[in-house]
Scaffold this motif. Structure first.
Motif, mmCIF file in Angstrom:
data_model
loop_
_atom_site.group_PDB
_atom_site.id
_atom_site.type_symbol
_atom_site.label_atom_id
_atom_site.label_comp_id
_atom_site.label_asym_id
_atom_site.label_seq_id
_atom_site.Cartn_x
_atom_site.Cartn_y
_atom_site.Cartn_z
ATOM 1 N N LEU B 316 0.843 -1.209 0.000
ATOM 2 C CA LEU B 316 0.000 0.000 0.000
ATOM 3 C C LEU B 316 0.871 1.249 0.000
ATOM 4 O O LEU B 316 0.540 2.252 -0.623
ATOM 5 C CB LEU B 316 -0.889 0.026 1.254
ATOM 6 C CG LEU B 316 -2.287 -0.572 1.131
ATOM 7 C CD1 LEU B 316 -2.959 -0.588 2.494
ATOM 8 C CD2 LEU B 316 -3.135 0.164 0.118
ATOM 9 N N LEU B 320 -0.332 3.558 -2.867
ATOM 10 C CA LEU B 320 -1.199 4.686 -2.486
ATOM 11 C C LEU B 320 -0.699 6.040 -2.989
ATOM 12 O O LEU B 320 -1.501 6.831 -3.497
ATOM 13 C CB LEU B 320 -1.377 4.697 -0.961
ATOM 14 C CG LEU B 320 -2.639 5.385 -0.426
ATOM 15 C CD1 LEU B 320 -3.877 4.691 -0.918
ATOM 16 C CD2 LEU B 320 -2.621 5.416 1.100
ATOM 17 N N ILE B 324 -2.946 8.804 -4.626
ATOM 18 C CA ILE B 324 -3.194 10.019 -3.830
ATOM 19 C C ILE B 324 -1.858 10.696 -3.573
ATOM 20 O O ILE B 324 -1.047 10.199 -2.783
ATOM 21 C CB ILE B 324 -3.869 9.670 -2.495
ATOM 22 C CG1 ILE B 324 -5.265 9.086 -2.779
ATOM 23 C CG2 ILE B 324 -4.012 10.903 -1.610
ATOM 24 C CD1 ILE B 324 -5.599 7.943 -1.926
ATOM 25 N N ALA B 327 0.486 11.015 -0.203
ATOM 26 C CA ALA B 327 0.079 10.086 0.850
ATOM 27 C C ALA B 327 1.287 9.221 1.197
ATOM 28 O O ALA B 327 2.051 8.840 0.315
ATOM 29 C CB ALA B 327 -1.066 9.205 0.373
#
Lengths: 368, 369
Positions: B316, B320, B324, B327
């Motif tokens: 992740l 991520l 985004i 992030a």
């Protein structure tokens, strides 16, 4: 087939209870997280909901109350008052500050206002508004959390203020509002005679568009927005802040629920492989077996959703009782979303077992 | 026991995958939010930790940058610069505000720094220059790409138009970006000579802690001086203190869901193996020996789940930021230990139901079918 689906499910009641429980916990989390978000949105617009204003004047380019620092010149309030059609002008100085209370960082939104004019707390649980520049009104939840009461001293930016009032409805998970006199805020923030925002009310029956046009001519380098737009922008800002963690947690919770459901349906299917073989041998089509498997998935999913919504309500009540700064609002829309998610979960969980029975060779089952 | 436990678990690969996957996802609930908040906290302090400053001077009572309001005078900066052990004092103005371009708006922390000073500006320049001239700005590279902007394009900051002269990276988070303009431009727009903070470089051989304490003692009525590590710690604490209850709720949810999944896996597996356990009991195996098989299954299942959960957080962390901007997920040792303890607790409790099954198992009834 439906009767068979129920018989399959209810044969192992403990296992059924565990699986519904697991799905319910996952759905509870989904509903609860959305409830958190709805609560924060309500808390965040509380100040603007309760402060009389048709338009808000801020520093140029500032379109939110909570996202940016705003500073208007000293003359802004007088200029606004001089515009025909303006009934009331409420000036406030406001900013986020960090309080150090019992070695914890407590975020507060400081509002300096003129008690005779307005812009302060709209409901007091106890005490009174500040009457001098060394007095403060704090939110009652914040006071209770940190063991403050009326008459106690709160240090704000190295100055001591006496708590004279406890306000209601001025709290949120992120920050609580605290209210002092405007001159005190100007002193603390080293911004003499400055104002952050002006809340303007129009005279009844006035042409709002014409008044706004006059305001823009008088206050050339200021942002003048309807209060509804500022509220919308504040909410949009929070959506941006919370969207990532919220969606991540909801996605994980959904995946967990699907995994639990998938495991139980797959296990139940494998256990009944001979029976499915017999059904196929006597002429049942694959779609009948898919239907059987899917129904089991949907039954557990829907039972889990209903229980999950109930658990979310209970958990929300418990959280609000234990931590009054949280507001959990379960909206019908979010429950409908949860129900739809449960439906999708049930369908997805049935895919693997459906594929399994679809490829089943009845003869092979009897050889085992 | 472990061999038997592993054979029981691995007999159905699909069930093993679903069971371990479910546990991993439940533990991921506990890890992911914590990692995201820690990552956000690290991004939040990036400007402080990368500044090169040894001491930060702020308004009296202010120990933070984000969500804080600090104002100190040029005299405060001058006094600090002349304190014993201080090599340089660079003033900055700091404020939250929107950066607008082409109809879009991004919330940013706007830092006004003096390009002629050694400290205050960005340390990482990915394009262009940090030697800003009048009405020039440096914006975050990720934000610029998101808005379709590049060097030479214009943005609106504090109601004025600035030309992008440089791009930075590594200072923004999922909430705010960081934008740099000249201190002189910022002061002109704000109509004041006050600054927010002074960043001090300490001479070699001097202890920043002692220098900071001396500055606070000397003009403690007006300013507050903190070393860089102390200032960063105070900053991280904002996120930690704000989110502690939410993290605890997530941890509880993850624990309960993990418990449900593991209990389900163990119970189902034990049910499948009733006959085998019946045989073992018939030839003399004691209850506690069979219970140990279940415990071993729980241990294996949870270890695999915990390992997978940690792997998913790492994955992740890679994926991520692509979706985004800014992030970041940072896994801490503390979070891993917490998940390990949770897995232990889950294993002990989840094994109770199968243990009860074993104790009640009558070998003769197993053979009757």
């Amino acid at each position: 087939m439906t009767y068979l689906a129920f018989r399959n499910l209810f044969q192992q009641k403990f296992r059924l209870a565990l699986s519904i429980g697991g799905v319910a916990l996952a759905m509870m989390l989904v509903v609860l997280l959305n409830g958190f978000q709805s609560g924060i949105f309500q808390q965040v617009t509380a100040y603007l909901d309760h402060t009389p204003a048709d338009v808000v004047v801020a520093q140029e380019d500032v379109t939110t109350m909570l996202g940016s620092t705003s500073l208007l010149p000293a003359s802004a309030a007088d200029l606004a008052r001089s515009v025909p059609g303006i009934e009331q002008v409420i000036p406030v100085v406001s900013r986020f500050i960090i309080l150090d209370i019992h070695e914890k960082k407590v975020v507060a939104y400081l509002v300096g206002y003129e008690p005779k004019v307005g812009g302060g707390p709209w409901a007091l649980k106890a005490g009174r508004p500040p009457q001098d520049d060394r007095e403060v009104v704090v939110d009652w939840v914040m006071a209770e959390t940190h063991n403050f009461g009326l008459g106690d001293t709160l240090e704000i930016l190295e100055e001591d203020f006496t708590i004279v009032g406890l306000s209601e409805g001025t709290n949120s998970w992120m920050a609580s509002f605290i209210f002092i006199e405007k001159r005190a805020a100007e002193r603390l923030l080293l911004t003499p005679e400055a104002t952050s925002f002006l809340f303007l009310t129009f005279e009844p029956g006035t042409d709002a568009t014409a008044v706004e046009a006059r305001l823009r001519r008088r206050l050339r380098e200021a942002e003048i927005l309807p209060v509804a737009v500022i509220k919308q922008n504040d909410v949009a800002l929070l959506v941006k802040v919370f969207a990532t963690p919220l969606r991540l947690m909801v996605a994980i919770a959904f995946a967990v629920g699907t995994a639990i459901l998938g495991m139980i349906i797959y296990t139940a299917t494998v256990e009944r492989i001979r029976e499915y073989g017999v059904l196929k041998a006597v002429g049942a089509k694959n779609r009948h077996l898919y239907g059987l498997v899917t129904q089991q998935g949907l039954v557990i999913a829907m039972a889990g959703v209903i229980l999950g919504i109930g658990l979310a309500w209970l958990a929300g009540q418990g959280i609000m009782r234990a931590f009054p700064k949280f507001l959990v609002i379960l909206e019908p829309g979010s429950m409908l979303t949860a129900a739809s998610a449960g439906l999708v979960m049930g369908l997805l969980a049935a895919l693997l077992p459906a594929r399994y029975v679809g490829g089943l060779d009845p003869a092979r089952v009897f050889r085992k | 026991m472990f061999y038997l436990a592993w054979r029981n678990l691995a007999q159905s690969r699909t069930q093993l995958s679903l069971g371990v996957g479910g546990v991993a996802l439940a533990l991921l609930l506990m890890l992911a939010l914590d990692a995201l908040l820690t990552g956000t906290g690290e991004n939040l302090v990036a400007y402080i930790t990368q500044s090169g400053a040894d001491v930060f001077v702020a308004q009296e009572g202010v120990k933070n940058m984000h969500m804080a309001a600090s104002a100190i005078t040029p005299r405060d900066v001058s006094l600090a610069s002349h304190a014993d052990g201080v090599a340089s004092a660079s003033p900055i103005l700091y404020m939250a505000g929107p950066v607008k371009a082409g109809g879009a708006e991004v919330l940013s922390y706007i830092v006004g720094f003096d390009p002629g000073e050694p400290l205050g500006g960005p340390r990482q320049v990915v394009a262009g220059t940090a030697a800003l001239r009048e009405d020039e700005a440096m914006v975050d590279g990720v934000v610029a790409r998101g808005l379709g902007l590049g060097l030479g394009d214009q943005v609106e900051i504090l109601g004025e138009t600035f030309t992008i002269a440089g791009l930075t990276e590594g200072l923004s988070n999922i909430i705010n970006s960081v934008t740099f303009i000249r201190l002189q431009d910022f002061q002109r727009l704000s109509g004041s000579e006050a600054v927010s903070y002074a960043l001090l470089k300490v001479k070699p051989g001097y202890d920043p802690g002692i220098v900071a304490a001396a500055i606070t003692a000397r003009n403690g009525d007006d300013v507050n001086a903190l070393t860089r590590p102390d200032f960063a710690r105070e900053e991280r604490q904002i996120i930690q203190d704000m989110s502690v209850e939410v993290i605890n709720i997530m941890n509880l949810a993850g624990l309960l869901i993990g418990l449900a999944v593991t209990a389900l896996t163990l119970y189902t597996s034990t049910l499948h193996k009733r006959q085998e356990y019946g045989v073992l009991k018939a030839i003399g195996a004691k209850n506690w020996q069979l219970y140990m098989v279940v415990v071993a299954q729980a241990f294996l299942s949870l270890s695999l789940g915990a390992g997978l959960a940690i792997g998913l957080v790492w994955l992740l962390g890679l994926v991520l930021p692509l979706a985004i901007p800014n992030a970041a997920l940072v896994l801490t040792g503390q979070a891993v230990i917490r998940v390990g303890l949770a897995a232990l607790l889950i294993g002990v409790i989840a094994a109770l139901a199968p243990a009860w099954q074993m104790a009640r198992l009558d070998p003769a009834s197993v053979f009757r079918g």
